[in-house]
Design an enzyme around this catalytic site. Structure first.
Site, PDB file in Angstrom:
ATOM      1  N   CYS A   1      43.332  46.654  32.940  1.00  0.00           N
ATOM      2  CA  CYS A   1      43.125  46.106  31.679  1.00  0.00           C
ATOM      3  C   CYS A   1      42.138  47.240  31.374  1.00  0.00           C
ATOM      4  CB  CYS A   1      42.636  44.875  32.155  1.00  0.00           C
ATOM      5  SG  CYS A   1      42.188  44.051  30.248  1.00  0.00           S
TER       6      CYS A   1
ATOM      7  N   CYS B   1      35.471  43.835  28.938  1.00  0.00           N
ATOM      8  CA  CYS B   1      34.492  42.644  29.673  1.00  0.00           C
ATOM      9  C   CYS B   1      33.679  42.386  30.388  1.00  0.00           C
ATOM     10  CB  CYS B   1      35.355  41.490  29.891  1.00  0.00           C
ATOM     11  SG  CYS B   1      37.234  41.218  28.473  1.00  0.00           S
TER      12      CYS B   1
ATOM     13  N   CYS C   1      34.227  41.526  34.427  1.00  0.00           N
ATOM     14  CA  CYS C   1      35.529  41.352  35.076  1.00  0.00           C
ATOM     15  C   CYS C   1      36.070  42.425  36.672  1.00  0.00           C
ATOM     16  CB  CYS C   1      37.050  40.969  33.915  1.00  0.00           C
ATOM     17  SG  CYS C   1      38.586  41.029  34.973  1.00  0.00           S
TER      18      CYS C   1
ATOM     19  N   CYS D   1      49.521  28.086  36.545  1.00  0.00           N
ATOM     20  CA  CYS D   1      48.696  28.998  35.615  1.00  0.00           C
ATOM     21  C   CYS D   1      48.594  30.269  35.972  1.00  0.00           C
ATOM     22  CB  CYS D   1      47.211  28.260  35.315  1.00  0.00           C
ATOM     23  SG  CYS D   1      46.159  29.806  33.986  1.00  0.00           S
TER      24      CYS D   1
ATOM     25  N   CYS E   1      50.989  26.635  33.284  1.00  0.00           N
ATOM     26  CA  CYS E   1      49.825  27.681  32.063  1.00  0.00           C
ATOM     27  C   CYS E   1      49.690  28.931  32.070  1.00  0.00           C
ATOM     28  CB  CYS E   1      48.801  26.711  33.023  1.00  0.00           C
ATOM     29  SG  CYS E   1      47.028  27.188  31.467  1.00  0.00           S
TER      30      CYS E   1
ATOM     31  N   CYS F   1      43.311  25.468  26.227  1.00  0.00           N
ATOM     32  CA  CYS F   1      42.253  25.494  27.590  1.00  0.00           C
ATOM     33  C   CYS F   1      41.029  26.335  27.214  1.00  0.00           C
ATOM     34  CB  CYS F   1      43.648  25.763  28.673  1.00  0.00           C
ATOM     35  SG  CYS F   1      41.949  26.047  29.703  1.00  0.00           S
TER      36      CYS F   1
ATOM     37  N   ARG G   1      36.839  21.733  33.452  1.00  0.00           N
ATOM     38  CA  ARG G   1      36.874  22.445  34.734  1.00  0.00           C
ATOM     39  C   ARG G   1      35.918  22.513  35.406  1.00  0.00           C
ATOM     40  NH1 ARG G   1      41.564  25.030  33.721  1.00  0.00           N
ATOM     41  NH2 ARG G   1      43.419  23.002  33.403  1.00  0.00           N
TER      42      ARG G   1
HETATM   43  N1  SAM Z   1      43.102  39.375  30.351  1.00  0.00           N
HETATM   44  C1  SAM Z   1      43.183  37.992  29.824  1.00  0.00           C
HETATM   45  C2  SAM Z   1      42.459  37.681  29.379  1.00  0.00           C
HETATM   46  O1  SAM Z   1      40.961  37.764  28.942  1.00  0.00           O
HETATM   47  O2  SAM Z   1      41.822  36.001  28.396  1.00  0.00           O
HETATM   48  C3  SAM Z   1      43.221  36.392  30.796  1.00  0.00           C
HETATM   49  C4  SAM Z   1      42.497  37.088  32.218  1.00  0.00           C
HETATM   50  S1  SAM Z   1      40.958  36.367  32.379  1.00  0.00           S
HETATM   51  C5  SAM Z   1      40.692  37.221  32.992  1.00  0.00           C
HETATM   52  C6  SAM Z   1      40.873  35.274  32.095  1.00  0.00           C
HETATM   53  C7  SAM Z   1      39.260  34.319  32.281  1.00  0.00           C
HETATM   54  O3  SAM Z   1      38.687  34.506  32.954  1.00  0.00           O
HETATM   55  C8  SAM Z   1      38.288  34.655  31.632  1.00  0.00           C
HETATM   56  O4  SAM Z   1      38.762  35.050  30.397  1.00  0.00           O
HETATM   57  C9  SAM Z   1      36.884  34.643  32.041  1.00  0.00           C
HETATM   58  O5  SAM Z   1      36.458  33.903  31.553  1.00  0.00           O
HETATM   59  C10 SAM Z   1      36.983  34.144  33.336  1.00  0.00           C
HETATM   60  N2  SAM Z   1      36.464  35.556  34.729  1.00  0.00           N
HETATM   61  C11 SAM Z   1      36.597  36.567  34.424  1.00  0.00           C
HETATM   62  N3  SAM Z   1      36.191  37.668  35.203  1.00  0.00           N
HETATM   63  C12 SAM Z   1      35.395  36.635  35.806  1.00  0.00           C
HETATM   64  C13 SAM Z   1      34.262  36.023  36.826  1.00  0.00           C
HETATM   65  N4  SAM Z   1      34.073  37.382  37.759  1.00  0.00           N
HETATM   66  N5  SAM Z   1      33.407  34.910  36.668  1.00  0.00           N
HETATM   67  C14 SAM Z   1      33.934  34.155  36.548  1.00  0.00           C
HETATM   68  N6  SAM Z   1      34.807  33.927  35.503  1.00  0.00           N
HETATM   69  C15 SAM Z   1      36.063  35.142  35.290  1.00  0.00           C
HETATM   70  C1  DTB Z   2      39.385  30.026  33.936  1.00  0.00           C
HETATM   71  O1  DTB Z   2      38.932  30.138  32.695  1.00  0.00           O
HETATM   72  N1  DTB Z   2      39.115  30.674  35.008  1.00  0.00           N
HETATM   73  C2  DTB Z   2      40.427  31.267  35.869  1.00  0.00           C
HETATM   74  C3  DTB Z   2      41.125  30.807  34.515  1.00  0.00           C
HETATM   75  N2  DTB Z   2      40.622  30.201  33.516  1.00  0.00           N
HETATM   76  C4  DTB Z   2      42.205  32.151  34.350  1.00  0.00           C
HETATM   77  C5  DTB Z   2      40.016  32.964  36.108  1.00  0.00           C
HETATM   78  C6  DTB Z   2      38.247  33.231  37.125  1.00  0.00           C
HETATM   79  C7  DTB Z   2      38.659  34.351  37.612  1.00  0.00           C
HETATM   80  C8  DTB Z   2      37.266  35.136  37.960  1.00  0.00           C
HETATM   81  C9  DTB Z   2      37.583  35.988  38.431  1.00  0.00           C
HETATM   82  C10 DTB Z   2      38.727  36.374  39.402  1.00  0.00           C
HETATM   83  O2  DTB Z   2      39.498  35.582  40.431  1.00  0.00           O
HETATM   84  O3  DTB Z   2      39.380  37.425  39.249  1.00  0.00           O
HETATM   85 FE1  SF4 Z   3      41.166  42.209  30.897  1.00  0.00          FE
HETATM   86 FE2  SF4 Z   3      39.938  40.870  32.502  1.00  0.00          FE
HETATM   87 FE3  SF4 Z   3      38.787  41.370  30.171  1.00  0.00          FE
HETATM   88 FE4  SF4 Z   3      41.308  38.982  30.615  1.00  0.00          FE
HETATM   89  S1  SF4 Z   3      38.815  39.410  31.038  1.00  0.00           S
HETATM   90  S2  SF4 Z   3      40.933  40.999  28.590  1.00  0.00           S
HETATM   91  S3  SF4 Z   3      41.958  41.136  32.308  1.00  0.00           S
HETATM   92  S4  SF4 Z   3      39.410  42.708  31.688  1.00  0.00           S
END
Ligand code: SAM
Ligand code: DTB
Ligand code: SF4
Length: 337
Positions: free
Chosen positions: A54, A58, A61, A98, A130, A190, A262
């Site tokens: 990506c 973030c 992430c 989802c 979702c 959500c 959640r």
């Molecule tokens: N790329 C899209 C976005 O950012 O909206 C969808 C996928 S993104 C992985 C969805 C959500 O996962 C993020 O907004 C964040 O709140 C959560 N998330 C990602 N990495 C995480 C982590 N290491 N621990 C907890 N939550 C995480």
């Molecule tokens: C949300 O609030 N938590 C989920 C879902 N929406 C998409 C994602 C959590 C991701 C945790 C890190 C991972 O597994 O990559």
């Molecule tokens: Fe990309 Fe992860 Fe950020 Fe979603 S949360 S926009 S997958 S870097």
């Protein structure tokens, strides 16, 4: 009189958040009992349909291309693979499915056409479908709605003030715009965030304030505890103390009485008794399945045991009725042009 408010001040939310822990849990449990079936928990299953690579930064992430994590990039899955995963999740008791993609935003290309086909396919299983695909335009939101999308996940992640410390490649307003596009398309919203990003208590309260003062409360509010992943800038963040998670859930429950709260990422680190306190405090939804998107989650049998021990029951799909998007999809034959 409706108990839904959209004019919460930070001071009011702070007063709730800072109550003595057990009083706070009791207050939240009372709100929960008045507005929900106590002990009923929605089970959602997550699938990463496009993983890693990506462009965003973030800081939490593991899927951001710029950080060196163990996540392997995987192109968009095939529709039949996704359908098989959804059938499996349904057989395991999930009522919502989802699909997550590591995209900054949706582009109008063949990949999006395929996601539309995935939404249609999963919708035909009578599950709540979702997606979480990044930013959406109004037209993209409409297309998803017409395909039968039930809910869209798009987190604000933290307070407006702290946001720039965590993400610089898109703004808080970008996030809010997408939420507004989703809402206008009649899709269930959500939206929540993460604790453990290095934010202050005031930031946590600020995040809840943004959510509960939206024109309509999100129907689901995920509270994630940071899963620290090696290679990301937040890999060495210290663990959020358990009572902070309970405070966050209880406060969300009180300020957004009708929403599903959640208990999301971070459950693997919690004992059954700790999770029990989260359910007492108003959590009524979880992600089940041994994987979130890329990180581990409790095993199926561990959750099954937890439901038995605590007397929890899974919530049926569509128990809250069909949102406008679903009514529209049922009535429509064709996509909007
Ligand atoms: N790329 C899209 C976005 O950012 O909206 C969808 C996928 S993104 C992985 C969805 C959500 O996962 C993020 O907004 C964040 O709140 C959560 N998330 C990602 N990495 C995480 C982590 N290491 N621990 C907890 N939550 C995480
Ligand atoms: C949300 O609030 N938590 C989920 C879902 N929406 C998409 C994602 C959590 C991701 C945790 C890190 C991972 O597994 O990559
Ligand atoms: Fe990309 Fe992860 Fe950020 Fe979603 S949360 S926009 S997958 S870097």
């Amino acid at each position: 009189m409706s108990n839904i408010r959209h004019n919460w001040t930070r001071e009011e939310i702070s007063e709730i958040y800072e109550r003595p822990l057990l009083s706070l849990v009791l207050d939240a449990a009372n709100v929960h009992r008045q507005n929900h079936v106590f002990g009923e928990v929605q089970i959602s299953s997550l699938l990463s349909i496009k993983t890693g690579g990506c462009s965003e930064d973030c800081a939490y992430c593991p899927q951001a291309a710029r950080y060196h994590t163990d996540v392997k990039v995987h192109a968009l899955m095939k529709v039949d693979e996704v359908l098989a995963a959804a059938e499996n999740a349904k057989a395991g008791g999930a009522s919502r499915f989802c699909m997550g993609a590591a995209w900054r935003e949706v582009r109008d290309n063949r990949d999006f056409d395929r996601v539309i086909d995935m939404v249609r396919a999963v919708n035909s299983l009578d599950m709540e479908v979702c997606c979480t695909l990044g930013m959406l335009t109004p037209h993209q939101a409409e297309r998803l709605a017409s395909a039968g999308l039930y809910a869209y996940n798009h987190n604000i992640d933290t307070s407006e003030e702290h946001y720039g410390e965590v993400i610089t490649t898109r703004t808080y307003d970008d996030r809010l715009n997408t939420l507004s596009n989703v809402r206008k398309a009649g899709i269930s919203v959500c939206s929540g965030g993460i604790i453990g990003l290095g934010e202050s208590t005031n930031d946590r309260i600020g995040m809840l304030q943004t959510l509960c003062n939206l024109p309509e409360h999100p129907e689901s509010v995920p509270i994630n505890v940071l899963v620290p992943v090696a290679g990301t800038p937040l890999a060495d963040n210290s663990r959020v103390p358990f009572d902070e998670l309970v405070r966050m859930i209880a406060t969300a429950r009180i300020v957004m009485p009708h929403s599903a709260v959640r208990l999301s990422a971070g459950r693997l680190e919690l004992s059954v008794s700790e999770q029990a306190m989260c359910f007492m405090a108003g959590a009524n939804s979880i992600f089940a399945g041994d994987k979130l998107l890329t990180t581990p989650n409790p095993e199926y049998n561990a959750d099954k045991d937890m439901f038995r021990i605590l007397g929890l029951t899974p919530k049926a799909a569509f128990a809250d009725g069909h949102p406008k998007s679903k009514q529209k999809a049922n009535a429509m034959q064709h996509e909007p042009s």
